[in-house]
Design a protein around this motif. Structure first.
Motif, mmCIF file in Angstrom:
data_model
loop_
_atom_site.group_PDB
_atom_site.id
_atom_site.type_symbol
_atom_site.label_atom_id
_atom_site.label_comp_id
_atom_site.label_asym_id
_atom_site.label_seq_id
_atom_site.Cartn_x
_atom_site.Cartn_y
_atom_site.Cartn_z
ATOM 1 N N ALA A 93 40.120 26.196 37.171
ATOM 2 C CA ALA A 93 38.825 26.346 36.497
ATOM 3 C C ALA A 93 37.707 25.705 37.312
ATOM 4 N N LYS A 94 38.028 24.586 37.950
ATOM 5 C CA LYS A 94 37.036 23.856 38.748
ATOM 6 C C LYS A 94 36.730 24.573 40.066
ATOM 7 N N MET A 95 37.774 25.116 40.722
ATOM 8 C CA MET A 95 37.603 25.726 42.050
ATOM 9 C C MET A 95 37.169 27.180 41.968
ATOM 10 N N GLY A 96 37.563 27.886 40.890
ATOM 11 C CA GLY A 96 37.220 29.302 40.765
ATOM 12 C C GLY A 96 38.107 30.179 41.631
ATOM 13 N N ALA A 97 37.804 31.480 41.650
ATOM 14 C CA ALA A 97 38.605 32.451 42.397
ATOM 15 C C ALA A 97 37.728 33.116 43.468
ATOM 16 N N PRO A 98 38.337 33.692 44.536
ATOM 17 C CA PRO A 98 39.779 33.776 44.764
ATOM 18 C C PRO A 98 40.378 32.398 45.057
ATOM 19 N N VAL A 150 54.043 33.025 47.096
ATOM 20 C CA VAL A 150 52.615 32.791 47.335
ATOM 21 C C VAL A 150 51.816 33.900 46.668
ATOM 22 N N ILE A 151 50.922 33.527 45.773
ATOM 23 C CA ILE A 151 50.086 34.511 45.070
ATOM 24 C C ILE A 151 48.633 34.258 45.418
ATOM 25 N N ILE A 152 47.984 35.252 46.013
ATOM 26 C CA ILE A 152 46.544 35.170 46.278
ATOM 27 C C ILE A 152 45.859 35.801 45.070
ATOM 28 N N ALA A 153 45.292 34.964 44.219
ATOM 29 C CA ALA A 153 44.722 35.423 42.951
ATOM 30 C C ALA A 153 43.239 35.741 43.116
ATOM 31 N N GLU A 154 42.875 36.965 42.760
ATOM 32 C CA GLU A 154 41.476 37.407 42.879
ATOM 33 C C GLU A 154 40.621 36.932 41.710
ATOM 34 N N THR A 155 41.283 36.601 40.581
ATOM 35 C CA THR A 155 40.546 36.147 39.393
ATOM 36 C C THR A 155 41.201 34.886 38.844
ATOM 37 N N VAL A 156 40.468 34.139 38.033
ATOM 38 C CA VAL A 156 41.009 32.940 37.383
ATOM 39 C C VAL A 156 42.161 33.328 36.464
ATOM 40 N N VAL A 163 51.641 24.409 43.867
ATOM 41 C CA VAL A 163 50.515 23.948 44.679
ATOM 42 C C VAL A 163 49.368 24.941 44.485
ATOM 43 N N VAL A 164 48.210 24.423 44.121
ATOM 44 C CA VAL A 164 46.994 25.234 43.975
ATOM 45 C C VAL A 164 46.104 24.922 45.173
ATOM 46 N N GLU A 165 45.626 25.986 45.833
ATOM 47 C CA GLU A 165 44.989 25.787 47.133
ATOM 48 C C GLU A 165 43.707 26.594 47.248
ATOM 49 N N GLU A 166 42.752 26.007 47.931
ATOM 50 C CA GLU A 166 41.514 26.710 48.284
ATOM 51 C C GLU A 166 41.836 27.978 49.072
ATOM 52 N N PHE A 167 41.137 29.063 48.784
ATOM 53 C CA PHE A 167 41.291 30.311 49.540
ATOM 54 C C PHE A 167 40.486 30.193 50.829
#
Length: 427
Positions: A134-139, A153-159, A182-186
């Motif tokens: 929620a803080k970092m947003g998408a992608p 590994v999932i590259i999520a386009e939306t929250v 692990v949640v990571e910056e795109f």
């Protein structure tokens, strides 16, 4: 000496093909191997994680050196067990293999040693992970912490997509590999694969490569284990390679020494070349697949002394040469991959396809039965070719692909497109 290669994929076929050419190689075995490996090595029906059976076989056949191909036996400690038994091998210890086996371990190491990587958080609870999303947003990128056969590994386009990925991973989709997330910056940029041999202290950079992770042309569709690769990767200029060694690889090797878990084997850095320079996406503790195939095609020296030097701690005395050529591999996969696919379909025309000049076909998911070849996996063949340019290597590879008679298979038709675009700009 007699050599045993552990594994059954295209990477192991390429390693067996290269090792078989070494004057140091006596009898070559591969466990369990596949339908193509049987042409260059004797395949033995051993599981890569049945350590007792592997040790017994090594004793029986007087094996002098073991090359461990896949990540699973490395993370489970096969190299440690071989060390205990006094058997020389290529591959890191279980502790050192955490660089691949735990994405959280690697991210924490990067944070501690100022190794450039994406901003991240690691969580075992969904609420914490979703809070960061929620803080970092998408992608945004969501990863299962452990080994998930290239699918974690999932590259999520939306929250919403990211939150669903958290629920799937922590809900058990990947079993024990998803106990943490692990949640990571795109990161924006161009991906590259950088390889270096390590003996615990010394590091010898290999060539760079670039693979294509998405299943369809123009980088569309879900991520896969890799649909093709080429080497060298033009994005990795000599200056960038120096930076990657100085800022990423060498600090990692020093950090692992400092932690009392020296890394011996091949360190495979998955990189994003951003506007701020190279950043580490993740490490693998073994050769890439299909990158290994193009590296072995370009190597212009005996591979076996290099692998042995990693175990012996003598990499500082080793040297290597590369052919001044491009190598490119096209993965032929079973229709439906990376989802559900049909097994045991027959593949014909391999001899004709392999007769193309500069072409080598490495088997990834096949079995040989009664002189015929059948597909047994998702990624099935690596049709690999060399050429003076990426365009020439690509044309050769696709000519060979078009001679293979396998209606149930498919491939991307644009492998190497970035390098070919760069070549056109130079003309």
């Amino acid at each position: 000496m007699n050599i045993l290669v552990i594994g059954s994929g295209g990477r192991e076929h390429a390693l067996c093909w290269a090792i078989a050419k070494s004057p140091l190689c006596g009898k070559l075995y591969c466990a369990p191997g596949n339908g193509g490996i049987g042409r260059v090595a004797e395949c033995v029906p051993l599981s890569p994680v049945d350590f007792d059976a592997i040790i017994a076989f090594i004793r029986e056949k007087e094996i002098g050196f073991v090359v461990i191909g896949p990540e699973d036996p490395l993370v489970k400690g096969l190299a440690d067990r071989l060390d205990e038994e006094g058997i020389a091998s290529f591959g890191p210890s279980a502790k050192a293999a955490q660089l691949e086996g735990s994405k959280g371990f690697t991210k924490d190491l990067c944070a501690e040693w100022d190794i450039p990587t994406a901003a991240y958080g690691r969580f075992s609870d969904a609420a914490g992970a979703k809070g960061l999303i929620a803080k970092m947003g998408a992608p945004i990128v969501v990863k299962a912490d452990g080994l998930a056969a290239g699918k974690g590994v999932i590259i999520a386009e939306t929250v919403e997509h990211a939150n669903n990925a958290i629920d799937e991973i922590l809900g058990g989709r990947f079993g024990a590999a998803g106990a943490e997330v692990v949640v990571e910056e795109f990161l924006e940029g161009e991906e590259a694969s950088f390889f270096a041999l390590c003996d615990g202290t010394h590091v010898l950079p290999l060539a760079a490569a670039q693979d294509h992770k998405r299943v369809f042309d123009n980088d569309q569709g879900p991520n896969t284990g890799g649909m093709g690769a080429y080497s060298p990767a033009p994005v990795m200029t000599p200056g960038l390679s120096v930076r990657v060694m100085r800022e990423i690889v060498e600090p990692t090797v020093r950090a692992m020494q400092d932690k009392g878990m020296p890394f011996k084997g091949v360190l495979y850095a998955g990189l994003m070349i951003t506007k701020d320079g190279p950043k580490l996406i993740e490490y693998n503790a073994r050769f890439g697949d299909p990158e290994c195939q193009v590296l072995m095609m370009r190597l212009d020296c005996d591979v076996l002394p290099l692998l042995m030097a990693c175990h012996a701690g003598t990499l500082d005395k080793a040297s290597l040469r590369w052919k001044d050529e491009v190598a490119l591999t096209v993965v032929m996969a079973a229709e439906g991959y990376p989802g559900d696919y049909k097994k045991n379909t027959e593949i014909k025309g391999l001899a004709e396809a392999g007769s193309e000049a500069g072409v080598q076909i490495f088997h990834a998911g096949t079995k040989a039965e009664g002189g015929r070849i059948f597909a047994t996996g998702g990624r099935v063949l690596n049709v690999t070719a060399t050429g003076k340019t990426t365009a020439e290597a690509q044309a050769r590879a696709y000519r060979a692909v078009d001679r293979i008679d396998w209606p149930e298979g498919f491939c991307r038709r644009d492998i190497g497109y970035r390098a070919i675009e760069r070549e056109k700009l130079k003309v």
